[in-house]
Structure formats: C-alpha cells, structure tokens
Design a protein around this motif. Structure first.
Motif, PDB file in Angstrom:
ATOM      1  N   ARG A  37       0.276  -1.386  -0.049  1.00  0.00           N
ATOM      2  CA  ARG A  37       0.094   0.023   0.069  1.00  0.00           C
ATOM      3  C   ARG A  37       1.084   1.088  -0.045  1.00  0.00           C
ATOM      4  N   PHE A  38       0.474   1.940  -0.912  1.00  0.00           N
ATOM      5  CA  PHE A  38       1.458   3.616  -1.054  1.00  0.00           C
ATOM      6  C   PHE A  38      -0.136   4.312  -0.609  1.00  0.00           C
ATOM      7  N   GLU A  39       0.112   5.604  -0.232  1.00  0.00           N
ATOM      8  CA  GLU A  39      -0.325   6.867   0.972  1.00  0.00           C
ATOM      9  C   GLU A  39       0.100   7.433   0.105  1.00  0.00           C
ATOM     10  N   GLY A  41       1.858  11.876   0.327  1.00  0.00           N
ATOM     11  CA  GLY A  41       2.529  12.346   1.357  1.00  0.00           C
ATOM     12  C   GLY A  41       3.430  11.349   2.052  1.00  0.00           C
ATOM     13  N   HIS A  42       3.564  10.157   1.473  1.00  0.00           N
ATOM     14  CA  HIS A  42       4.529   9.125   2.601  1.00  0.00           C
ATOM     15  C   HIS A  42       5.724   9.533   1.477  1.00  0.00           C
ATOM     16  N   ALA A  43       7.212   9.005   2.361  1.00  0.00           N
ATOM     17  CA  ALA A  43       8.178   8.366   1.612  1.00  0.00           C
ATOM     18  C   ALA A  43       8.274   7.154   1.152  1.00  0.00           C
ATOM     19  N   TYR A  44       8.981   6.754   0.236  1.00  0.00           N
ATOM     20  CA  TYR A  44       8.755   5.177   0.053  1.00  0.00           C
ATOM     21  C   TYR A  44       9.883   4.865  -0.598  1.00  0.00           C
ATOM     22  N   THR A  45      11.377   4.164  -0.465  1.00  0.00           N
ATOM     23  CA  THR A  45      12.234   4.155  -0.721  1.00  0.00           C
ATOM     24  C   THR A  45      12.397   2.496  -1.901  1.00  0.00           C
ATOM     25  N   VAL A  95       7.509  10.190  -3.277  1.00  0.00           N
ATOM     26  CA  VAL A  95       7.405  10.776  -2.738  1.00  0.00           C
ATOM     27  C   VAL A  95       6.115  11.565  -3.311  1.00  0.00           C
ATOM     28  N   ASP A  99      -4.000  11.879  -4.535  1.00  0.00           N
ATOM     29  CA  ASP A  99      -4.467  10.421  -4.427  1.00  0.00           C
ATOM     30  C   ASP A  99      -4.230  10.154  -6.039  1.00  0.00           C
ATOM     31  N   PRO A 122      -4.249   5.895  -2.963  1.00  0.00           N
ATOM     32  CA  PRO A 122      -3.950   4.660  -2.134  1.00  0.00           C
ATOM     33  C   PRO A 122      -3.915   3.281  -2.663  1.00  0.00           C
TER      34      PRO A 122
END
Length: 226
Positions: A37-39, A41-45, A95, A99, A122
């Motif tokens: 799950r991605f949302e 405003g959140h950082a993901y590597t 980031v 949505d 998301p």
C-alpha cells in the motif's frame, strides 16, 4: 578525393548514431518487491533494475537512470536513481502529492523510457508484463541480490496520458526500421558516386569502352534476328 572522404565520414557518422538500434537496443526496468500500500505524502524507497535486453547490465552508459511518474492530468514527477553495489541496480525515494492513479516509467536513456505499470494512491503498483529476456550469463556482482523475475499483469494506460508517452509499440505493428533504410540509402548514394568517378579514371574508361564495344557488336546480330 575530398568528396569521397565526405561520403565515408557521413556513413561512419550514421552508423555510430544508429548503433543501439542496429544492435537491438532495448532495455527494461524491473522494480524490487514493493509495499502492498502506498499513500500520498509518504516517502517510499524503491529499488529498481535497468537491464539491457531484459537480462544483463547495460553495455551502453545510462545518462539518467530514475523513475518518472505521470498522473491522469499529465503532471510529471521525476526521481533520480542512485547506483547500488549490484550492476544495473538503483534506488530512489518517491513521494506523491495526491491520490489517484500514476503511470510509472523507468528512465533509462539512451534507451526509451520503459512503462513499468500503474501506481494507485492509495493502493499498490500493478506491474505490466515484461518482454521475454535474451539469454545472457549472470553478472558477477549478482550474488544474493539478484534482479526479480516479473510475470506482470495487464495494465491499461491512463486515458489522459498520451498513448506514445513512454509506451512500447504493440507486437502487431512493429516499428519501421528507418535507421537501416537510411544507411542503405547512404550506401546506394556512395556506390553511385563511386561509379560516376570510375568513368574519370583510366581503368574506368577502359571498362566502359569495352562495354560499349560489346553493345555495338551485338547490335547487327539483333537486327538480323528481327
């Protein structure tokens, strides 16, 4: 002799510019396992691999490895990749501001951008099918960390994104090989010019004179046959 040197230079330049095309220049971008799950405003590597012919580290230097995301309104975000110890392996942090669905492309110039799939926010990334890789020995740097094997799913493109924006042409309509055709034209022109120049040399005049003599000898025979 200057014009001959110019023709040779033009041919060599054309061959050098079309080397990736003539060598089957294509590559794929494969992403490492991603969160479910991605949302916004959140950082993901995100780790990803750029593999020439889908199977090995690129033999051509890549100028801008990274990821490009495009939303349904055409907003584009670019995230540059950082090389990891394994050959062809990169990582970047992404980031997304809002949505919605985002088209995910791998940036792998001089190869064309590769469409990885669609990231729903998301939600998760739906990875598209990958072309069949060519057989190639594993890179020595691939030990415990190796490129993933991706089967992929059918991912329709977003309606608002241009159909040719980073997408590969369909198998039913292969692209026209303009580069080989252009090279053929150049070689044809060079042959014509060299043939014309041959008439100006002693050997060229001798060959042309022999051909004309044979034509004159055959003319009476053809006339009697009629």
């Amino acid at each position: 002799m200057r014009w001959m040197l110019g023709v040779a230079t033009a041919i060599v330049a054309t061959l050098s510019l079309t080397t990736p095309v003539m060598a089957g220049g294509w590559a794929t971008t494969l992403v490492d396992p991603l969160p479910d799950r991605f949302e916004a405003g959140h950082a993901y590597t995100v780790g990803f691999w750029i593999l020439q012919h889908g199977s090995h580290v690129s033999q051509i230097t890549l100028s801008n490895p990274g990821l490009r995301l495009v939303d349904g309104k055409g907003q584009t975000l670019i995230f540059k990749g950082v090389p990891l110890p394994e050959g062809g392996h990169y990582a970047t942090a992404i980031v997304l501001p809002h949505d919605g669905d985002w088209e995910l492309f791998g940036m792998q110039a001089p190869f064309a951008d590769y469409r990885v799939g669609v990231l729903g926010i998301p939600g998760r990334v739906v990875v598209g099918p990958t072309p069949h890789p060519l057989d190639f020995p594993p890179d020595p740097s691939w030990s415990t960390v190796k490129p993933p094997s991706v089967a992929g799913e059918v991912v329709p493109p977003l309606k608002a994104v241009p159909a040719n924006q980073g997408l590969k042409p369909s198998g039913s309509s292969p692209p026209i090989p303009w580069a080989p055709l252009g090279i053929g034209v150049l070689f044809g022109l060079a042959s014509a010019i060299l043939g014309s120049a041959a008439g100006r040399t002693a050997l060229g005049r001798h060959v042309i004179g022999r051909l004309r003599t044979q034509r004159l000898l055959r003319a009476p025979v053809n006339a009697r046959q009629r």
